[in-house]
Design an enzyme around this catalytic site. Structure first.
Site, mmCIF file in Angstrom:
data_model
loop_
_atom_site.group_PDB
_atom_site.id
_atom_site.type_symbol
_atom_site.label_atom_id
_atom_site.label_comp_id
_atom_site.label_asym_id
_atom_site.label_seq_id
_atom_site.Cartn_x
_atom_site.Cartn_y
_atom_site.Cartn_z
ATOM 1 N N GLY A 1 0.813 -1.226 0.000
ATOM 2 C CA GLY A 1 0.000 0.000 0.000
ATOM 3 C C GLY A 1 0.844 1.272 0.000
ATOM 4 N N GLN A 2 0.128 2.416 0.013
ATOM 5 C CA GLN A 2 0.806 3.731 -0.065
ATOM 6 C C GLN A 2 1.800 3.893 1.089
ATOM 7 O OE1 GLN A 2 -1.765 7.103 0.802
ATOM 8 N NE2 GLN A 2 -0.354 8.566 -0.154
ATOM 9 N N LYS B 1 -11.992 2.254 12.673
ATOM 10 C CA LYS B 1 -10.749 2.789 13.239
ATOM 11 C C LYS B 1 -10.969 3.231 14.696
ATOM 12 C CE LYS B 1 -7.789 2.243 9.892
ATOM 13 N NZ LYS B 1 -6.611 1.343 10.057
ATOM 14 N N ILE C 1 -1.629 -9.291 0.335
ATOM 15 C CA ILE C 1 -2.563 -10.325 -0.135
ATOM 16 C C ILE C 1 -2.204 -10.800 -1.540
ATOM 17 C CG2 ILE C 1 -4.242 -8.722 -1.142
ATOM 18 C CD1 ILE C 1 -6.224 -10.827 0.607
ATOM 19 N N ARG C 2 -1.385 -9.987 -2.245
ATOM 20 C CA ARG C 2 -0.922 -10.430 -3.583
ATOM 21 C C ARG C 2 0.494 -9.915 -3.791
ATOM 22 N NH1 ARG C 2 -4.593 -6.467 -4.190
ATOM 23 N NH2 ARG C 2 -6.281 -7.988 -4.336
ATOM 24 N N ILE D 1 -2.482 11.449 3.567
ATOM 25 C CA ILE D 1 -1.046 11.355 3.329
ATOM 26 C C ILE D 1 -0.738 11.548 1.849
ATOM 27 C CG2 ILE D 1 0.940 9.811 3.403
ATOM 28 C CD1 ILE D 1 0.050 8.911 6.088
ATOM 29 N N TYR E 1 -15.293 2.966 7.697
ATOM 30 C CA TYR E 1 -13.836 3.085 7.909
ATOM 31 C C TYR E 1 -13.557 3.785 9.243
ATOM 32 C CZ TYR E 1 -9.105 4.938 7.110
ATOM 33 O OH TYR E 1 -7.782 5.296 7.226
ATOM 34 N N ASP F 1 -2.998 -13.323 3.774
ATOM 35 C CA ASP F 1 -4.322 -12.727 3.953
ATOM 36 C C ASP F 1 -4.503 -12.579 5.460
ATOM 37 O OD1 ASP F 1 -7.784 -13.762 3.181
ATOM 38 O OD2 ASP F 1 -6.944 -12.158 4.428
HETATM 39 C C1 VAH Z 1 -8.765 8.156 3.502
HETATM 40 N N1 VAH Z 1 -6.371 8.556 3.207
HETATM 41 O O1 VAH Z 1 -8.943 9.128 2.796
HETATM 42 C C2 VAH Z 1 -7.376 7.973 4.114
HETATM 43 C C3 VAH Z 1 -7.251 8.664 5.447
HETATM 44 C C4 VAH Z 1 -7.798 10.711 6.785
HETATM 45 C C5 VAH Z 1 -7.851 10.047 5.456
HETATM 46 O O2 VAH Z 1 -7.777 7.893 6.456
HETATM 47 O O3 VAH Z 1 -9.642 7.354 3.738
#
Ligand code: VAH
Length: 320
Positions: A9-10, A143, A33-34, A169, A139, A49
């Site tokens: 990932g980023q 979190k 995962i890949r 980010i 999300y 995974d």
């Molecule tokens: C998103 N880059 O946009 C992530 C981050 C605060 C943003 O959690 O979902």
């Protein structure tokens, strides 16, 4: 050994580079995962995974990690398209890693939270470490729950798990995936490709952001800090700079005077962005482990354009 789960990932991509520079390439195991787009020729890589406890168990048995970085997650915009999968990956992935970290006596664990844990009733400006938190994306909910779980595992089992509420980010090395703040990355690519960007957020949508170099340096500083200095075991507020799409476009025009930004109304990501803070107060991170951002908006813009210019010239041979 150090194990990174979600290294494609980023953030994971650049954490792998930084941790290998610090501890030696063979000491850092990457996993996802890949296979990564560019095969990892630096050091050991495993297909994992994080929801498959058996394969995760094999990973911990094989490498007996002293540190684990769990970066595998589904971000805000994608999470709203697949809410159950987002909850499952973000929460059960975390629980799997925390349980195995106890079983294998892992010394330190890093898990990223996000400013997405704040919601419409959280203070919008200089949002404090402790605040009303009513996230309304899966999300953000996952979190927030994850932060409570990390603090519980620290208090109940003494597990040294550490976390940062990352803002958006910005980076050029690895693409972001499925976030709401990703406009602040796409805009640079589009500016260099076509001098135009159709922004999915409104011009005055202020969001807290952080350059990747600062994010990586801050993460390693938190992981190196003596445990006794850490007063927060849910997740630390952290920020670099807050800006709007209009402000970022102005900054880009200092380098690409012909650049034009247009705005697409009614993108579902606008409601997500509107539920988040405009700016963050990260006093606790400054006090507990010396956090200090180095990149302001102008330095971020210069660094992104300089590096992406090379990337585009290299890939397409087109002169920018
Ligand atoms: C998103 N880059 O946009 C992530 C981050 C605060 C943003 O959690 O979902």
């Amino acid at each position: 050994r150090i194990v990174i789960i979600g290294s494609n990932g980023q953030i994971g991509t650049e954490l792998a580079t930084a941790l290998r520079a610090k501890f030696g390439a063979q000491q850092v195991v990457t996993s996802d995962i890949r296979e990564p787009q560019i095969p990892d020729s630096e050091g050991p890589f495993e297909i994992i995974d994080v929801l498959d406890r058996k394969s995760l168990h094999l990973l911990f048995t094989k490498y007996r990690p002293t540190q684990v970085y769990l970066l595998a997650a589904m971000l805000s915009a994608t999470g709203e398209k697949h809410p159950r999968q987002a909850w499952d990956l973000n929460i059960n992935g975390l629980l799997n890693v925390l349980d195995l970290s106890i079983e294998y006596n892992v010394k330190r664990i890093f898990w990223p939270s996000s400013i997405a844990v704040f919601g419409p009733h959280s203070p919008k400006t200089n949002t404090p470490q402790y605040s009303v938190m009513d996230p309304n994306t899966v999300y953000g909910i996952s979190k927030l729950a994850g932060e409570r779980i990390c603090e519980y595992y620290f208090n109940r089992y003494g597990l040294d798990v550490r976390s940062i509420r990352y803002p958006g980010i910005i980076s050029w090395k690895a693409a972001p995936g499925g976030g709401t703040t990703d406009y602040a990355v796409h805009i640079f690519h589009e500016a260099l490709k076509s001098n135009h960007y159709a922004c999915f957020l409104a011009p005055d949508t202020a969001l807290p952001m952080l350059y990747m170099d600062d994010a990586i340096r801050g993460t390693l500083a938190l992981m190196d800090a003596p445990a006794k200095n850490l007063s927060i075991r849910s997740s630390y507020n952290l920020t670099g700079v807050s800006f709007t799409p209009a402000k970022l476009a102005d900054e880009i025009r200092n380098y690409l005077p012909e650049f034009v930004i247009t705005y697409d109304e009614n993108d579902p990501r606008q409601a997500i962005a509107d539920s988040w803070p405009n700016s963050i107060d990260d006093t606790e991170a400054q006090r507990d482990w010396g956090w200090n951002p180095r990149f302001n908006l102008s330095e971020i813009t210069a660094d992104m354009l300089t590096n992406l210019k090379e990337k585009y010239r290299y890939n397409d041979g087109k002169s920018i």
